[in-house]
Enzyme design. Structure first.
Site, PDB file in Angstrom:
ATOM      1  CG  HIS A   7      -0.484  -0.120   2.447  1.00  9.22           C
ATOM      2  ND1 HIS A   7      -0.248  -1.164   3.388  1.00  9.22           N
ATOM      3  CD2 HIS A   7       0.373   1.123   3.052  1.00  9.22           C
ATOM      4  CE1 HIS A   7       0.006  -1.163   4.141  1.00  9.22           C
ATOM      5  NE2 HIS A   7       0.656   0.598   4.574  1.00  9.22           N
ATOM      6  CD  GLU A 130       3.505  -0.572   7.093  1.00 10.30           C
ATOM      7  OE1 GLU A 130       3.236   0.177   6.508  1.00 10.30           O
ATOM      8  OE2 GLU A 130       2.891  -1.211   8.121  1.00 10.30           O
TER       9      GLU A 130
END
Ligand code: CO
Length: 136
Positions: A7, A130
């Protein structure tokens, strides 16, 4: 080592308003909002055919995205997330290569129930990065 783009996260003042914009103007499919008090955020996912967009709204007084929104009051791109199959192996390789892992270096459970880690933006082209462990 890194796999799919899981994402892209956009910090916003109001995840509901952000979702309305993506649903009504872009015709996007939106998930239900989810409060993650342990991360200090409310999240909403926009589900795209090949990846997701994550809206992050501050939750609570010590939200880790509060400062970011002070600097970016209209919202802005906050981080990108790549999938790895073994997050501890990925971390060890990154640390051996000189990259900095934020926090205590131990994976935490993220919005999808999978272990996640964050890498220092200064080590990755000014972009908070991330890693999320997604089994192969
Ligand atoms: Co994320």
């Amino acid at each position: 080592m890194i796999g799919r783009l899981n994402h892209v996260a956009i910090a916003v003042q109001n995840a509901g308003k952000a979702s309305d914009t993506y649903r009504d103007i872009l015709g996007a499919k939106i998930s239900a909002p989810q409060d993650l008090p342990e991360h200090g955020v409310r999240v909403v996912f926009v589900e795209l055919p090949n990846t997701k967009i994550e809206f992050l709204e501050p939750l609570g007084v010590n939200s880790p995205i509060a400062k970011f929104l002070e600097r970016n009051p209209d919202g802005g791109m906050h981080h990108i997330c790549y999938e790895v199959t073994d997050i501890r192996a990925a971390r060890d390789r990154l640390v051996a290569g000189g990259a900095r892992v934020l926090g205590d270096g131990e994976p935490k459970i993220g919005a999808h129930g999978n272990p996640v880690l964050f890498l220092h933006p200064k080590d990755f082209l000014g972009t908070l990065t991330e890693l999320e462990e997604v089994p192969a």
